[in-house]
Design a protein around this motif. Structure first.
Motif, PDB file in Angstrom:
ATOM      1  N   ALA A   1       0.854  -1.192   0.000  1.00  0.00           N
ATOM      2  CA  ALA A   1       0.000   0.000   0.000  1.00  0.00           C
ATOM      3  C   ALA A   1       0.886   1.236   0.000  1.00  0.00           C
ATOM      4  O   ALA A   1       1.838   1.314   0.771  1.00  0.00           O
ATOM      5  CB  ALA A   1      -0.914   0.009   1.226  1.00  0.00           C
ATOM      6  N   PRO A   2       0.593   2.210  -0.852  1.00  0.00           N
ATOM      7  CA  PRO A   2       1.395   3.445  -0.866  1.00  0.00           C
ATOM      8  C   PRO A   2       1.438   4.129   0.491  1.00  0.00           C
ATOM      9  O   PRO A   2       2.444   4.752   0.841  1.00  0.00           O
ATOM     10  CB  PRO A   2       0.685   4.302  -1.913  1.00  0.00           C
ATOM     11  N   GLU A   3       0.349   4.020   1.256  1.00  0.00           N
ATOM     12  CA  GLU A   3       0.319   4.734   2.537  1.00  0.00           C
ATOM     13  C   GLU A   3       1.301   4.139   3.556  1.00  0.00           C
ATOM     14  O   GLU A   3       1.552   4.739   4.598  1.00  0.00           O
ATOM     15  CB  GLU A   3      -1.097   4.720   3.128  1.00  0.00           C
ATOM     16  N   ARG A   4       1.894   2.969   3.228  1.00  0.00           N
ATOM     17  CA  ARG A   4       2.888   2.400   4.131  1.00  0.00           C
ATOM     18  C   ARG A   4       4.309   2.744   3.677  1.00  0.00           C
ATOM     19  O   ARG A   4       5.286   2.154   4.130  1.00  0.00           O
ATOM     20  CB  ARG A   4       2.700   0.893   4.243  1.00  0.00           C
TER      21      ARG A   4
ATOM     22  N   ASP B   1     -11.053  -0.483  -3.583  1.00  0.00           N
ATOM     23  CA  ASP B   1     -10.348   0.793  -3.720  1.00  0.00           C
ATOM     24  C   ASP B   1      -8.837   0.575  -3.685  1.00  0.00           C
ATOM     25  O   ASP B   1      -8.313  -0.108  -2.793  1.00  0.00           O
ATOM     26  CB  ASP B   1     -10.746   1.731  -2.572  1.00  0.00           C
ATOM     27  N   HIS B   2      -8.153   1.188  -4.667  1.00  0.00           N
ATOM     28  CA  HIS B   2      -6.696   1.076  -4.722  1.00  0.00           C
ATOM     29  C   HIS B   2      -6.153   2.221  -5.561  1.00  0.00           C
ATOM     30  O   HIS B   2      -6.791   2.676  -6.514  1.00  0.00           O
ATOM     31  CB  HIS B   2      -6.258  -0.271  -5.322  1.00  0.00           C
TER      32      HIS B   2
ATOM     33  N   ARG C   1     -10.198   8.163  -4.518  1.00  0.00           N
ATOM     34  CA  ARG C   1      -9.003   8.774  -3.955  1.00  0.00           C
ATOM     35  C   ARG C   1      -9.315   9.340  -2.568  1.00  0.00           C
ATOM     36  O   ARG C   1      -8.495   9.253  -1.653  1.00  0.00           O
ATOM     37  CB  ARG C   1      -8.476   9.866  -4.878  1.00  0.00           C
ATOM     38  N   GLU C   2     -10.510   9.913  -2.413  1.00  0.00           N
ATOM     39  CA  GLU C   2     -10.875  10.490  -1.119  1.00  0.00           C
ATOM     40  C   GLU C   2     -11.055   9.416  -0.059  1.00  0.00           C
ATOM     41  O   GLU C   2     -10.848   9.676   1.138  1.00  0.00           O
ATOM     42  CB  GLU C   2     -12.160  11.311  -1.266  1.00  0.00           C
ATOM     43  N   ARG C   3     -11.447   8.192  -0.493  1.00  0.00           N
ATOM     44  CA  ARG C   3     -11.646   7.119   0.486  1.00  0.00           C
ATOM     45  C   ARG C   3     -10.318   6.468   0.912  1.00  0.00           C
ATOM     46  O   ARG C   3     -10.247   5.838   1.961  1.00  0.00           O
ATOM     47  CB  ARG C   3     -12.553   6.037  -0.113  1.00  0.00           C
ATOM     48  N   LEU C   4      -9.303   6.611   0.056  1.00  0.00           N
ATOM     49  CA  LEU C   4      -8.010   5.968   0.344  1.00  0.00           C
ATOM     50  C   LEU C   4      -7.218   6.797   1.345  1.00  0.00           C
ATOM     51  O   LEU C   4      -7.354   8.019   1.404  1.00  0.00           O
ATOM     52  CB  LEU C   4      -7.202   5.812  -0.949  1.00  0.00           C
ATOM     53  N   PRO C   5      -6.331   6.134   2.116  1.00  0.00           N
ATOM     54  CA  PRO C   5      -5.443   6.900   3.009  1.00  0.00           C
ATOM     55  C   PRO C   5      -4.549   7.823   2.182  1.00  0.00           C
ATOM     56  O   PRO C   5      -4.236   7.553   1.029  1.00  0.00           O
ATOM     57  CB  PRO C   5      -4.623   5.808   3.709  1.00  0.00           C
ATOM     58  N   ALA C   6      -4.091   8.872   2.788  1.00  0.00           N
ATOM     59  CA  ALA C   6      -3.252   9.842   2.077  1.00  0.00           C
ATOM     60  C   ALA C   6      -1.954   9.179   1.674  1.00  0.00           C
ATOM     61  O   ALA C   6      -1.411   8.368   2.412  1.00  0.00           O
ATOM     62  CB  ALA C   6      -2.977  11.040   2.972  1.00  0.00           C
TER      63      ALA C   6
END
Length: 832
Positions: A593-596, A792-793, A827-832
């Motif tokens: 995941a990009p957020e990691r 979502d991804h 995009r809004e549902r995904l973590p930043a």
């Protein structure tokens, strides 16, 4: 040209002039042109020239034998050796008084055949040519006595007195040639050397003849001569088959003659013979007999029987050395393989090696003296046919225990030499390059499976680390098969070979094939050592990397986390092995995941700090850590910092691995893509450099992996993107098309890598002004990505956006807005 030749030429000249006189006398009855002397005489001179040329050529090709002659018959299949015959001719023409010349070489190299051919070709120059078989010095006087009788001498009954009479007669005569064939020592020849206007030739395999003669060292055939001989003897043999056969037999003339004779005598098909020779050289190469040699020397086994027996009786340390060398490669064997590992040698040889007074030099010197091996710089060369003959003698000795057999000694010697030379360490690679051929040769014999498996595994690891992946796969497969045959499929020792094979398969772009081997390795290791052993962490790590390559980071993550925990518990937090686990865990987190990304970056920074502290700044493991951290910074949106790390990693890798290693190719590719991100729209300098780096990366990858490996698709896709940026849409499109074909063949049609290449190809179509061609590709890419992530991804957001923008360019606004809105919501549902 002897007296008969001179008389013949004189008669031909007289005949021409007589013809001229007859024409002159009969001029009234001849055609008018034949009465004109300025026409007739030039014609007669031309006729004379042609006649003399034919005469001389015939005399040279078919010389008459001198009245005193004792030379073995000529070999009608004699081939090559032009330079060697020229060497003999030039020296004997130059020396008017007695001169001694020697031809030295290993048994079977063709010394005798060269001299026989020389004697027949130049027989007309001599009045007496006498052949003396000198291998047994006691028989030489009797052969000289026979020469005296052929010369018509009245000889006394005492043989020694007869020899004196013969030598005195040779001093009085001129134009004679003595040949001492296969002389064993200088002393055996020196006392029989006459003076006077004649010549002496000596053939020998022994050293030391420089004291009495100029010596030509005769080597094996040049390859074109080997091929020529084989095809002359066996016309159905192709040039390619002859070349391979010559290679397998080491271009040794006797071995070539034996093989040709066997093929002729048995009508064995050439492919069948080659196959047997490849698989069973020890039982195949010595079949057939060379009819042009004496029975005691007409096969390889008989050729070396006498010197091998003498060495065994008088020089046991030399005999042991030659036996060990016979279970190694025919390439140069490092001398320090013996001098640095004396405890692994048999007692008599180990004592000679350990002795500081020069015993080992003498031990080697005995074998050099008998032409059974050659010293080259700091190594020893043993011809493969000598090795075969020695192995045949060893096979006949049933008295030695298995652990004292030369093949066991050779294997243990290699294990001792490589014990502290880890295949992952670049400092050990020069030694591995030297020793690898000997490892491969040794494990081809019936060595202990545990020792053989260890050597194969370490050799495979060296090949893996140096980018020779296909060769590594072959060795790992052999190690696994040998281990399973010896110990059974469930022995814990098989886990290492299973794991090695799985890793190389994954690196070769076959992670799906790798998985069963890696899972089985993990199960065997856990069963043998329990769940918390460091070896279990290795298996977990390798399986996790294969799952990462299969784009299954969710399954890989717990394996990597468990591997890190086991390793830290076993070694502490600051060991280089921990840094490897940290790097691999960070790799999985970035894919998960990009957020990691921030978490992954922290792991890579810790890994770099540990590795630099352990190895310093210039170790290849440091380069790996630099590369991984650079990739994490790219994901985090810091390309300038990433560039600096990639450039430093590239410099370290090139210094450690060389310029053509796959690790270098990987960093070249990632550095190029960072330069693409950093380039200015008004300056193509960075793009041009990126193209150069990608072309080089592609060339290295194709050389290492071949043209259809998935990594080739990655390199091509990256190159296509840069070419598009440079405005070269046609070239970009061809790269993307090839990348897509490779990815589909490797992964199937529904893999996320295929979606990336579909996306790249769609961009190329758009750059060419064909957005309509791009739409189906983008739709397919979106479908693959949605199917793969099922929710979502960030990758789905990217595909939705690109398809929406492409539709907008085609005035399909409603569809475009729907996709763009969906991308924004996701995009809004995904973590930043």
């Amino acid at each position: 040209m002897g007296r008969r030749g001179g008389a013949l030429v004189t008669a031909e000249v007289a005949l021409v002039f007589l013809t001229g006189l007859v024409i002159n006398a009969a001029s009234e009855h001849l055609p008018k042109w034949m009465t004109v002397s300025w026409v007739v005489w030039p014609v007669l001179v031309v006729v004379l020239g042609v006649t003399l040329a034919v005469t001389f050529r015939r005399r040279q090709a078919e010389p008459g034998l001198p009245p005193v002659w004792s030379v073995p018959p000529r070999n009608p299949n004699f081939t090559g050796r032009v330079e060697e015959r020229r060497w003999l001719r030039d020296r004997l023409k130059r020396d008017r008084n007695v001169a001694v010349h020697a031809m030295r070489g290993m048994g079977g190299v063709g010394k005798t055949q060269v001299v026989i051919e020389f004697c027949h070709r130049w027989a007309g120059r001599y009045r007496a040519v006498w052949w003396i078989t000198a291998e047994d010095a006691a028989l030489v006087p009797g052969q000289l006595t026979l020469l005296g009788r052929a010369l018509g001498l009245a000889l006394p009954t005492n043989v020694e007195e007869s020899v004196g009479v013969v030598l005195a007669e040779l001093r009085r005569r001129r134009d004679w040639l003595l040949v001492f064939d296969n002389a064993e020592t200088v002393a055996a020849v020196r006392r029989y050397l006459p003076s006077g206007a004649g010549h002496v030739l000596v053939t020998t395999r022994r050293a030391g003849f420089e004291a009495i003669a100029s010596v030509l060292h005769l080597d094996t055939f040049r390859r074109p001569d080997s091929v020529s001989l084989l095809r002359r003897r066996v016309p159905v043999m192709s040039a390619e088959q002859a070349d391979e056969l010559a290679e397998l037999l080491g271009d040794l003339p006797l071995a070539l003659e034996q093989a040709a004779a066997y093929l002729q005598q048995t009508s064995t098909p050439v492919p069948d013979y080659l196959d047997r020779l490849r698989r069973r050289p020890d039982t195949t190469a010595d079949r057939g007999r060379d009819a042009h040699r004496t029975p005691e020397h007409d096969t390889l086994a008989s050729l070396w029987e006498l010197p091998l027996r003498l060495i065994e009786e008088s020089f046991p340390a030399s005999a042991r050395l030659l036996e060990i060398c016979s279970y190694l490669s025919s390439e140069a064997i490092p001398l320090d393989l013996f001098t640095h590992n004396a405890p692994a040698l048999p007692a008599e040889l180990g004592s000679a090696v350990a002795d500081r007074s020069g015993d080992f030099a003498d031990t080697v010197g005995v074998l050099v003296d008998y032409s059974l091996l050659r010293r080259v710089d700091d190594g020893l060369l043993v011809h493969r046919m000598v090795q075969l003959a020695v192995r045949a003698r060893v096979a006949g000795d049933r008295s030695r225990p298995a652990d004292q057999h030369p093949r066991a000694v050779a294997a243990n010697l290699l294990v001792a030499d490589l014990r502290d030379r880890h295949p992952r360490s670049p400092s050990a690679w020069p030694r591995w390059r030297l020793v690898l051929p000997h490892v491969l040769a040794c494990v081809g014999f019936d060595v202990d499976p545990k020792v053989g498996g260890r050597l194969l595994g370490r050799a495979g690891a060296y090949l893996f680390e140096t980018g020779q992946l296909n060769d590594a796969r072959v060795l790992f497969t052999r190690a696994l098969e040998g281990g399973e045959a010896a110990f059974g499929p469930d022995h814990p020792g098989a886990a290492v070979h299973l794991s090695n094979l799985g890793v190389v398969l994954s690196e070769l772009g076959r992670p799906e094939q790798a998985q069963p081997f890696l899972r089985r390795a993990l199960a065997l290791t856990e069963a043998a050592y329990g769940p918390h052993h460091p070896a279990v962490a290795v298996r977990l790590n390798n399986l996790g990397l294969a799952l990462h390559d299969l784009r299954r980071p969710g399954e890989a993550l717990p394996l990597m986390q468990r591997a890190l925990a086991i390793t830290e518990a076993a070694y502490g937090p600051d060991r280089p092995i921990v840094a490897l686990r940290l790097d691999n865990l960070g790799l999985v987190l970035r894919d998960l995941a990009p957020e990691r990304g921030q978490e992954a970056e922290a792991l890579h920074r810790r890994a770099l700090a540990i590795t630099e502290a352990a190895y310093g700044p210039d170790h290849p493991d440091v380069a790996r850590a630099l590369h991984n951290l650079g990739a994490a910074l790219v994901d985090r949106g810091h390309p300038l910092d990433a560039r600096r790390l990639f450039e430093r990693a590239l410099a370290v890798k090139e210094a450690a691995y060389g310029l053509d290693h796959p690790e270098v190719a990987s960093t070249l590719s990632d550095l190029a893509m960072v330069l693409r991100r950093l380039h200015s729209p008004v300056d193509d300098t960075l793009l041009v450099r990126a193209e150069t780096l990608l072309e080089r990366s592609l060339a290295i990858s194709e050389a290492v992996f071949g043209g259809d490996h998935p990594v080739i698709a990655v390199r091509l896709g990256n190159l296509g993107l840069v070419l598009s940026d440079l405005g070269r849409a046609d070239e970009a499109k061809s790269r993307h098309e090839r990348a897509l074909a490779i990815a589909e063949a490797a992964h199937g049609s529904d893999h996320p890598d295929v979606a990336k290449h579909l996306d790249g190809l769609a961009g190329a179509w758009q750059d060419q002004g064909h957005p309509d061609e791009a739409i189906p590709l983008l739709e397919r890419a979106l479908k693959i990505t949605e199917s793969w992530h099922q929710g979502d991804h960030h990758d789905v957001v990217t595909r939705l956006t690109r398809l929406g923008l492409a539709l907008g360019r085609l005035d399909r606004g409603t569809e475009a807005r729907r996709l763009i809105d969906r991308a924004r919501a996701m995009r809004e549902r995904l973590p930043a």
